[in-house]
Design a protein around this motif. Structure first.
Motif, PDB file in Angstrom:
ATOM      1  N   ASP A 194     -11.628  -4.884   0.012  1.00  0.00           N
ATOM      2  CA  ASP A 194     -11.418  -3.480  -0.357  1.00  0.00           C
ATOM      3  C   ASP A 194     -11.030  -3.361  -1.830  1.00  0.00           C
ATOM      4  OD1 ASP A 194     -12.001  -2.578   2.171  1.00  0.00           O
ATOM      5  OD2 ASP A 194      -9.909  -2.415   2.811  1.00  0.00           O
ATOM      6  N   ILE A 195     -10.141  -4.249  -2.264  1.00  0.00           N
ATOM      7  CA  ILE A 195      -9.698  -4.245  -3.659  1.00  0.00           C
ATOM      8  C   ILE A 195     -10.856  -4.592  -4.590  1.00  0.00           C
ATOM      9  CG2 ILE A 195      -8.261  -5.503  -5.333  1.00  0.00           C
ATOM     10  CD1 ILE A 195      -6.086  -5.646  -3.204  1.00  0.00           C
ATOM     11  N   SER A 205      -7.447  -3.371  -9.852  1.00  0.00           N
ATOM     12  CA  SER A 205      -7.668  -4.370  -8.799  1.00  0.00           C
ATOM     13  C   SER A 205      -6.816  -5.617  -9.054  1.00  0.00           C
ATOM     14  CB  SER A 205      -9.145  -4.759  -8.748  1.00  0.00           C
ATOM     15  OG  SER A 205      -9.940  -3.662  -8.402  1.00  0.00           O
ATOM     16  N   LYS A 235      -3.188  -4.890  -8.206  1.00  0.00           N
ATOM     17  CA  LYS A 235      -2.974  -4.809  -6.757  1.00  0.00           C
ATOM     18  C   LYS A 235      -2.836  -6.192  -6.142  1.00  0.00           C
ATOM     19  CE  LYS A 235      -5.079  -0.304  -5.841  1.00  0.00           C
ATOM     20  NZ  LYS A 235      -6.181   0.451  -5.209  1.00  0.00           N
ATOM     21  N   MET A 236      -3.675  -7.129  -6.568  1.00  0.00           N
ATOM     22  CA  MET A 236      -3.600  -8.472  -6.008  1.00  0.00           C
ATOM     23  C   MET A 236      -2.342  -9.193  -6.478  1.00  0.00           C
ATOM     24  SD  MET A 236      -5.002 -10.348  -3.794  1.00  0.00           S
ATOM     25  CE  MET A 236      -6.450  -9.316  -3.506  1.00  0.00           C
ATOM     26  N   GLU A 295     -13.307  -1.686  -4.930  1.00  0.00           N
ATOM     27  CA  GLU A 295     -12.767  -0.669  -5.829  1.00  0.00           C
ATOM     28  C   GLU A 295     -12.996  -1.077  -7.278  1.00  0.00           C
ATOM     29  OE1 GLU A 295      -8.667  -0.137  -4.892  1.00  0.00           O
ATOM     30  OE2 GLU A 295      -9.053   0.591  -2.858  1.00  0.00           O
ATOM     31  N   TRP A 338       0.675   2.435  -6.171  1.00  0.00           N
ATOM     32  CA  TRP A 338      -0.435   1.613  -5.676  1.00  0.00           C
ATOM     33  C   TRP A 338      -1.794   2.116  -6.140  1.00  0.00           C
ATOM     34  CZ3 TRP A 338      -1.208  -3.064  -3.966  1.00  0.00           C
ATOM     35  CH2 TRP A 338      -2.393  -3.380  -3.292  1.00  0.00           C
ATOM     36  N   ASN A 339      -2.035   3.398  -5.975  1.00  0.00           N
ATOM     37  CA  ASN A 339      -3.347   3.955  -6.328  1.00  0.00           C
ATOM     38  C   ASN A 339      -3.604   3.983  -7.833  1.00  0.00           C
ATOM     39  OD1 ASN A 339      -4.142   4.414  -3.652  1.00  0.00           O
ATOM     40  ND2 ASN A 339      -3.064   6.379  -3.583  1.00  0.00           N
ATOM     41  N   LYS A 367       0.813  -1.211   0.000  1.00  0.00           N
ATOM     42  CA  LYS A 367       0.000   0.000   0.000  1.00  0.00           C
ATOM     43  C   LYS A 367       0.851   1.268   0.000  1.00  0.00           C
ATOM     44  CE  LYS A 367      -4.296  -1.606   2.136  1.00  0.00           C
ATOM     45  NZ  LYS A 367      -5.202  -1.457   3.296  1.00  0.00           N
ATOM     46  N   TYR A 425      -2.804   1.354  -9.723  1.00  0.00           N
ATOM     47  CA  TYR A 425      -3.015  -0.040 -10.110  1.00  0.00           C
ATOM     48  C   TYR A 425      -4.496  -0.370 -10.268  1.00  0.00           C
ATOM     49  CZ  TYR A 425       1.798  -1.668  -9.140  1.00  0.00           C
ATOM     50  OH  TYR A 425       3.156  -1.896  -9.166  1.00  0.00           O
TER      51      TYR A 425
END
Length: 217
Positions: free
Chosen positions: A128-129, A76, A79-80, A132, A71-72, A66, A74
């Motif tokens: 959360d991901i 979903s 991010k995973m 989003e 990160w922001n 994070k 990316y």
């Protein structure tokens, strides 16, 4: 008086040397030259030490990914992927313990007790991901199924960690491949597909039955 870190270090040294837990807390603290009260101030059992190690490895990885500048930006899916690549990198620092901890778990279809603290924080992170992705339209909103996306990712978590434990390839390259293929396939299923379009079309026809009758069908 010993610290939590000293107890943890001594416990790891014992299990990795003897390939088993100490017989009792009494015998363990006696060798460590502390009291049982010192031990119980930090841990309720040997299993709680292992749970703490797993929890810290997972929590630390989530915080680190994070903190990435990108990160922001990316998706979903990205991010995973980032989480799992970073997670296995983090697990390398405790590989001998990870192998010991999971190899001593006897169940086949249930979550190991040592991962009891990991599952909720991972699922919260995954949820959360997913949310989003649903809000951005990257992932498909499906009645009843969307709430189960996090369960599919937990299954991937268990699969990837177990694969890595048994991976003997150079630099664990096969584990990286398992992450890429597993997460991509999972997110492909989460995204919109021709099946979704077909279902939406079916809903449209059912809502417009009178129009269909007037058209002579």
């Amino acid at each position: 008086m010993a610290t939590a870190q000293q107890i943890r270090t001594a416990y790891l040294d014992y299990v990795l040397t003897h390939n088993e837990k100490p017989k009792t807390v009494y015998s363990f603290v006696k060798k460590l030259k502390i009291t049982e009260a010192d031990f119980y101030q930090f841990f309720s059992s040997f299993e709680s030490i292992e749970k703490t190690i797993w929890f810290e490895l997972t929590h630390d990885t989530i915080n680190k990914v994070k903190e990435q500048e990108v990160w922001n930006q990316y998706t979903s899916r990205e991010k995973m992927l980032s989480f799992f690549y970073s997670y296995l990198e983090n697990l390398k620092n405790e590989r001998s313990f990870i192998i010991y901890s999971l190899k001593h778990f006897k169940g086949k279809f249930s979550t190991p007790d040592v991962l009891a603290g990991v599952k909720p924080i991972f699922e919260n992170f995954a949820e959360d991901i997913i949310n989003e992705g649903l809000e951005s339209g990257e992932l498909a909103e499906r009645r009843f199924l969307s709430k189960r996306y996090k369960d599919a990712l937990w299954i991937q978590f268990a699969f990837i960690v177990n694969f890595w434990v048994n991976d003997e390839s150079e630099a664990f390259e096969k584990s990286d491949e398992a992450i890429e293929k597993g997460i991509n396939v999972t997110f492909d299923l989460f995204q919109h597909s021709p099946i979704d379009n077909l279902l939406e079309y079916g809903k449209f026809l059912s809502r417009n039955g009178k129009f269909k009758e007037r058209m002579g069908f």
